[in-house]
Motif scaffolding. Structure first.
Motif, short mmCIF file in Angstrom:
data_model
loop_
_atom_site.label_atom_id
_atom_site.label_comp_id
_atom_site.label_asym_id
_atom_site.label_seq_id
_atom_site.Cartn_x
_atom_site.Cartn_y
_atom_site.Cartn_z
N THR A 16 27.27 48.30 54.29
CA THR A 16 26.65 49.81 54.60
C THR A 16 27.91 50.32 55.36
N SER A 17 28.73 49.68 55.98
CA SER A 17 29.92 50.39 56.67
C SER A 17 31.02 49.14 56.74
N GLY A 18 32.08 49.89 56.33
CA GLY A 18 33.24 49.00 56.31
C GLY A 18 33.46 48.34 54.99
N ALA A 36 30.92 50.07 51.14
CA ALA A 36 30.82 51.37 51.82
C ALA A 36 32.21 52.19 51.66
N THR A 37 33.38 51.10 51.73
CA THR A 37 34.82 51.84 51.74
C THR A 37 35.40 51.24 50.53
N ASN A 60 31.44 52.94 47.57
CA ASN A 60 30.54 53.90 47.59
C ASN A 60 31.30 55.30 48.56
N SER A 61 32.52 55.22 48.63
CA SER A 61 33.32 56.12 49.13
C SER A 61 33.90 57.12 48.37
N ALA A 62 33.75 58.31 48.38
CA ALA A 62 34.52 59.29 47.29
C ALA A 62 36.06 59.63 47.86
N SER A 63 36.23 59.01 48.85
CA SER A 63 37.70 59.59 49.14
C SER A 63 38.48 58.37 48.85
N SER A 64 39.72 58.51 49.08
CA SER A 64 40.90 57.48 48.62
C SER A 64 40.51 56.13 49.51
N SER A 65 39.84 55.87 50.35
CA SER A 65 39.39 54.69 50.93
C SER A 65 38.74 54.02 50.33
N GLY A 66 38.00 54.72 49.17
CA GLY A 66 37.11 53.88 48.46
C GLY A 66 37.58 53.33 47.27
#
Length: 220
Positions: A16-18, A36-37, A60-66
């Motif tokens: 859920t995070s990381g 989550a990323t 689940n991250s919309a940014s490039s980190s996903g």
């Protein structure tokens, strides 16, 4: 049952995070990875192989980190083999980033409801030790404008004669696909091939991009 008579496709690993990171030699069957990323596969320093069969990867991250990251160094000889695995993305900046590793994809698909990355497979850093080989993958759940590959460096790594060859074959594209085989620079020692890929049954379709030029089938 005891002894086991079947295998399960039900288990998931979720954050859920990381991020989710899996290093070292591995064979994984039927596991869903929901991060989550990012998801990082075989990014350690060992020259080892990983095989994932009937697995699912979701960020689940919309940014490039996903993004899904394969390998991490241009000095290693590692491989990641995905057999009949699925992917789902959450934003246009998500990518499958390959660095210093061989990524082999046999079958599988992008899941329905996925966001469409602008550039799906990205060659990152010097990649004379890596390659991407895709066979029988279903891209049809993506939008029609996505680019299959992207290159971020101007040349393959030393030695200069090294060739980075990335191939997609026998795969299903979205209807009215208008993207490109490879976006960005196309430097010395780099070659991209698309063979027998279409939204229908155009089995002769061919597209090759090389530093020396291009080959592209033309129906008219």
């Amino acid at each position: 049952a005891e002894p086991p008579t079947d295998v399960s496709l039900a288990p998931t690993v979720t954050t859920t995070s990381g991020a989710i990171t899996i290093n070292g030699a591995a064979y994984v069957y039927g596991v869903g990875f929901v991060s989550a990323t990012s998801i990082a596969l075989n990014g350690g320093t060992d020259n080892v192989s990983q095989v994932y069969e009937n697995c699912a990867f979701r960020t689940n991250s919309a940014s490039s980190s996903g993004s899904i990251n394969v390998g991490a160094s241009n000095t290693q000889t590692k491989s990641v083999h995905l057999k009949n695995c699925s992917m789902r993305f959450s934003g246009a900046n998500n990518q499958v980033i390959v660095s210093g590793s061989a990524l082999i994809i046999d079958g599988g698909s992008v899941l329905s409801g996925s966001s469409t990355p602008s550039n799906l497979f990205v060659n990152s850093n010097d990649r004379s030790y890596g390659s991407i080989d895709i066979s029988g993958f279903d891209f049809s759940a993506l939008g029609s404008t996505f680019n299959i590959f992207a290159q971020t460096v101007s040349s393959a790594a030393s030695p200069a004669i090294a060739t980075v060859k990335n191939v997609v074959r026998n795969s299903k594209l979205p209807a009215s696909w208008s993207g490109v085989l490879v976006s960005g620079v196309n430097g010395v020692g780099q070659r991209y091939e698309m063979r027998n890929c279409d939204s229908a049954d155009t089995n002769y379709r061919l597209w090759v991009e090389d530093y020396a030029g291009s080959i592209k089938s033309e129906t008219t």
